[in-house]
Design a protein around this motif. Structure first.
Motif, PDB file in Angstrom:
ATOM      1  N   LEU A 178     -12.777   4.264 -12.747  1.00 42.87           N
ATOM      2  CA  LEU A 178     -11.325   4.402 -12.663  1.00 42.87           C
ATOM      3  C   LEU A 178     -10.844   3.723 -11.382  1.00 42.87           C
ATOM      4  O   LEU A 178     -11.179   4.148 -10.276  1.00 42.87           O
ATOM      5  N   VAL A 179     -10.069   2.655 -11.520  1.00 42.67           N
ATOM      6  CA  VAL A 179      -9.583   1.879 -10.375  1.00 42.67           C
ATOM      7  C   VAL A 179      -8.114   2.207 -10.146  1.00 42.67           C
ATOM      8  O   VAL A 179      -7.280   2.041 -11.050  1.00 42.67           O
ATOM      9  N   LEU A 180      -7.791   2.664  -8.942  1.00 45.94           N
ATOM     10  CA  LEU A 180      -6.442   3.131  -8.630  1.00 45.94           C
ATOM     11  C   LEU A 180      -5.857   2.389  -7.435  1.00 45.94           C
ATOM     12  O   LEU A 180      -6.551   2.170  -6.436  1.00 45.94           O
ATOM     13  N   GLY A 181      -4.595   2.033  -7.541  1.00 44.65           N
ATOM     14  CA  GLY A 181      -3.859   1.456  -6.420  1.00 44.65           C
ATOM     15  C   GLY A 181      -2.749   2.398  -6.017  1.00 44.65           C
ATOM     16  O   GLY A 181      -1.950   2.818  -6.857  1.00 44.65           O
ATOM     17  N   VAL A 182      -2.694   2.767  -4.725  1.00 45.88           N
ATOM     18  CA  VAL A 182      -1.693   3.722  -4.238  1.00 45.88           C
ATOM     19  C   VAL A 182      -1.011   3.167  -2.994  1.00 45.88           C
ATOM     20  O   VAL A 182      -1.506   2.237  -2.357  1.00 45.88           O
ATOM     21  N   ASP A 183       0.125   3.760  -2.644  1.00 46.73           N
ATOM     22  CA  ASP A 183       0.875   3.264  -1.486  1.00 46.73           C
ATOM     23  C   ASP A 183       0.592   4.061  -0.222  1.00 46.73           C
ATOM     24  O   ASP A 183       1.352   4.021   0.735  1.00 46.73           O
ATOM     25  N   SER A 184      -0.515   4.816  -0.209  1.00 44.40           N
ATOM     26  CA  SER A 184      -0.939   5.492   1.018  1.00 44.40           C
ATOM     27  C   SER A 184      -2.457   5.524   1.013  1.00 44.40           C
ATOM     28  O   SER A 184      -3.094   5.129   0.043  1.00 44.40           O
ATOM     29  N   ARG A 185      -3.067   5.989   2.095  1.00 46.01           N
ATOM     30  CA  ARG A 185      -4.526   6.032   2.170  1.00 46.01           C
ATOM     31  C   ARG A 185      -5.100   7.358   1.661  1.00 46.01           C
ATOM     32  O   ARG A 185      -6.252   7.662   1.857  1.00 46.01           O
ATOM     33  N   GLY A 186      -4.267   8.164   1.004  1.00 51.72           N
ATOM     34  CA  GLY A 186      -4.789   9.385   0.382  1.00 51.72           C
ATOM     35  C   GLY A 186      -4.523  10.636   1.188  1.00 51.72           C
ATOM     36  O   GLY A 186      -4.626  11.738   0.670  1.00 51.72           O
ATOM     37  N   GLU A 187      -4.144  10.484   2.483  1.00 55.63           N
ATOM     38  CA  GLU A 187      -3.922  11.677   3.284  1.00 55.63           C
ATOM     39  C   GLU A 187      -2.572  12.311   2.976  1.00 55.63           C
ATOM     40  O   GLU A 187      -2.331  13.469   3.284  1.00 55.63           O
ATOM     41  N   GLU A 188      -1.676  11.526   2.366  1.00 53.87           N
ATOM     42  CA  GLU A 188      -0.383  12.054   1.961  1.00 53.87           C
ATOM     43  C   GLU A 188      -0.302  12.011   0.450  1.00 53.87           C
ATOM     44  O   GLU A 188      -0.897  11.157  -0.195  1.00 53.87           O
ATOM     45  N   LYS A 189       0.480  12.933  -0.125  1.00 51.79           N
ATOM     46  CA  LYS A 189       0.624  12.931  -1.571  1.00 51.79           C
ATOM     47  C   LYS A 189       1.377  11.673  -2.005  1.00 51.79           C
ATOM     48  O   LYS A 189       2.369  11.298  -1.412  1.00 51.79           O
ATOM     49  N   SER A 190       0.881  11.056  -3.055  1.00 51.31           N
ATOM     50  CA  SER A 190       1.528   9.860  -3.581  1.00 51.31           C
ATOM     51  C   SER A 190       1.210   9.750  -5.055  1.00 51.31           C
ATOM     52  O   SER A 190       0.365  10.476  -5.589  1.00 51.31           O
ATOM     53  N   ARG A 191       1.887   8.830  -5.723  1.00 51.52           N
ATOM     54  CA  ARG A 191       1.615   8.568  -7.126  1.00 51.52           C
ATOM     55  C   ARG A 191       0.918   7.222  -7.251  1.00 51.52           C
ATOM     56  O   ARG A 191       1.126   6.335  -6.437  1.00 51.52           O
ATOM     57  N   THR A 192       0.120   7.096  -8.275  1.00 46.66           N
ATOM     58  CA  THR A 192      -0.644   5.865  -8.456  1.00 46.66           C
ATOM     59  C   THR A 192       0.241   4.792  -9.076  1.00 46.66           C
ATOM     60  O   THR A 192       0.859   5.001 -10.118  1.00 46.66           O
ATOM     61  N   ASP A 193       0.266   3.623  -8.435  1.00 43.48           N
ATOM     62  CA  ASP A 193       1.045   2.497  -8.932  1.00 43.48           C
ATOM     63  C   ASP A 193       0.231   1.716  -9.963  1.00 43.48           C
ATOM     64  O   ASP A 193       0.787   1.101 -10.862  1.00 43.48           O
ATOM     65  N   THR A 194      -1.081   1.726  -9.801  1.00 41.41           N
ATOM     66  CA  THR A 194      -1.983   1.013 -10.708  1.00 41.41           C
ATOM     67  C   THR A 194      -3.056   1.975 -11.195  1.00 41.41           C
ATOM     68  O   THR A 194      -3.678   2.677 -10.394  1.00 41.41           O
ATOM     69  N   HIS A 210     -17.029   7.892 -14.915  1.00 40.02           N
ATOM     70  CA  HIS A 210     -18.263   8.064 -14.152  1.00 40.02           C
ATOM     71  C   HIS A 210     -18.048   7.894 -12.646  1.00 40.02           C
ATOM     72  O   HIS A 210     -18.699   8.564 -11.844  1.00 40.02           O
ATOM     73  N   HIS A 211     -17.143   6.981 -12.277  1.00 35.50           N
ATOM     74  CA  HIS A 211     -16.890   6.704 -10.861  1.00 35.50           C
ATOM     75  C   HIS A 211     -15.425   6.335 -10.666  1.00 35.50           C
ATOM     76  O   HIS A 211     -14.698   6.097 -11.639  1.00 35.50           O
ATOM     77  N   TYR A 212     -15.016   6.284  -9.420  1.00 38.53           N
ATOM     78  CA  TYR A 212     -13.657   5.846  -9.119  1.00 38.53           C
ATOM     79  C   TYR A 212     -13.671   4.897  -7.928  1.00 38.53           C
ATOM     80  O   TYR A 212     -14.608   4.888  -7.110  1.00 38.53           O
ATOM     81  N   ALA A 213     -12.629   4.096  -7.820  1.00 36.10           N
ATOM     82  CA  ALA A 213     -12.401   3.241  -6.646  1.00 36.10           C
ATOM     83  C   ALA A 213     -10.911   3.250  -6.370  1.00 36.10           C
ATOM     84  O   ALA A 213     -10.100   3.008  -7.272  1.00 36.10           O
ATOM     85  N   LEU A 214     -10.548   3.569  -5.132  1.00 33.40           N
ATOM     86  CA  LEU A 214      -9.143   3.707  -4.760  1.00 33.40           C
ATOM     87  C   LEU A 214      -8.835   2.810  -3.563  1.00 33.40           C
ATOM     88  O   LEU A 214      -9.592   2.773  -2.594  1.00 33.40           O
ATOM     89  N   ILE A 215      -7.733   2.081  -3.654  1.00 37.26           N
ATOM     90  CA  ILE A 215      -7.342   1.202  -2.551  1.00 37.26           C
ATOM     91  C   ILE A 215      -5.837   1.295  -2.330  1.00 37.26           C
ATOM     92  O   ILE A 215      -5.065   1.403  -3.287  1.00 37.26           O
ATOM     93  N   ASP A 216      -5.438   1.295  -1.071  1.00 41.26           N
ATOM     94  CA  ASP A 216      -4.010   1.319  -0.764  1.00 41.26           C
ATOM     95  C   ASP A 216      -3.494  -0.112  -0.644  1.00 41.26           C
ATOM     96  O   ASP A 216      -4.265  -1.073  -0.573  1.00 41.26           O
ATOM     97  N   PHE A 217      -2.192  -0.265  -0.616  1.00 39.39           N
ATOM     98  CA  PHE A 217      -1.585  -1.596  -0.690  1.00 39.39           C
ATOM     99  C   PHE A 217      -1.964  -2.488   0.488  1.00 39.39           C
ATOM    100  O   PHE A 217      -2.290  -3.668   0.322  1.00 39.39           O
TER     101      PHE A 217
END
Length: 313
Positions: free
Chosen positions: A73-89, A148-155
């Motif tokens: 599961l590949v996710l793009g978000v507008d923060s580094r995860g320490e703040e609540k946000s919604r996934t853009d991708t 099985h796995h995830y990858a998350l990256i901020d903008f």
């Protein structure tokens, strides 16, 4: 006469032995130099991230079965995860390593989703409510897709990684002028986009196509990045990219596994990626709810069948 014939033969063998030793020495030096260069560049890439470490994300992925496709599961978000946000991708990268087959499923963020233990909301709200785990559970519950796995990256990290692997920009054919709500101004036509411009291109949705057009552009960007990463011309940049990816991309993979996945893709050749967008055509309608706003209501069974057919063909 026999002795005269033997002497040149011995001298010839000695020359070949000396030449062989020289070649071995040269190869050893090349390996040492390449290894040293790779370590230095990897370290330089990692240092660019300032070694920022957020609190570890709690995630329990599905157990990968023998012969099963590996789903990330590949996710793009507008923060580094320490703040609540919604996934853009939100993309699922499904990899059949034996057949060297990669398929990408993109999920529209406005899908009206059955979020476990919550009232139904837009799909990207699941990440806001419960992070990666809740989003993965939601997708699995709706479409019977093990994660099985995830990858998350901020903008910001995405921009940096693009500029490392392609400092001259990524070639993209921009289909129209774009500027509204993306932080950059893009003009129609073929051009090389920097990290910030490429992110803007992937996020643009201020036209008649809306989110559907944005998802299509995100898939174009994934394809372009894959081509750049696996390009022979960019081989020297790969160690620095891997070092930066270690710091910028949040994932449940270990450091060794993270690097191995990228190297496996490179060694196995130029991967062709088939793409699917959920919901598929003719399986959805637009509705509005007081608590969730404008949403895409989908026929879950038809979309589940479309995913199964896509992954099995």
């Amino acid at each position: 006469m026999d002795q005269e014939q033997v002497r040149p033969s011995r001298r010839s063998r000695k020359r070949r032995l000396r030449l062989g030793r020289v070649l071995v020495l040269v190869l050893v030096l090349i390996v040492l130099i390449s290894g040293t260069y790779s370590v230095i560049q990897y370290s330089a890439g990692y240092k660019l991230t300032n070694n920022e470490k957020d609190l570890p994300i709690e995630f329990e992925g599905a157990q990968l079965q023998e012969g099963e496709r590996e789903n990330i599961l590949v996710l793009g978000v507008d923060s580094r995860g320490e703040e609540k946000s919604r996934t853009d991708t939100m993309m699922l990268v499904s990899w059949d390593k034996k057949e060297n087959d990669v398929k990408i499923i993109s999920f529209m963020r406005d899908i009206y989703a059955d979020i476990p233990e919550y009232q139904s909301y837009k799909l990207n709200t699941a990440y806001y409510l419960g992070g990666v785990q809740l989003l993965a559970d939601t997708i699995n519950g709706m479409f019977d897709l093990p994660i099985h796995h995830y990858a998350l990256i901020d903008f910001k990290s995405f921009e940096s990684l693009v500029d490392i692997i392609a400092p001259e920009g990524i070639p993209i054919n921009v289909e129209k002028d774009m500027s509204e709500k993306i932080g950059v101004s893009l003009t129609k036509g073929q051009q090389n986009l920097s990290g910030k411009e490429l992110l803007g291109y992937a996020r643009f949705r201020s036209d008649a196509e809306g989110d559907f057009g944005r998802v299509e552009r995100q898939q174009v960007v994934m394809e372009a990045l894959k081509d750049e990463l696996l390009s022979i011309q960019n081989l020297s940049k790969t160690p620095k990219f891997l070092g930066a990816a270690e710091g910028y991309i949040e994932t449940d993979y270990s450091r060794a596994d993270k690097v191995k996945r990228i190297l496996d893709a490179g060694i196995s050749g130029k991967l062709e990626m088939e793409k699917l967008t959920i919901p598929v055509e003719g399986t959805y309608s637009f509705k509005s709810y007081t608590h969730a706003g404008s949403v895409i209501e989908i026929d879950k069974e038809k979309n589940k069948a479309a995913i199964t057919n896509f992954l099995q063909k």
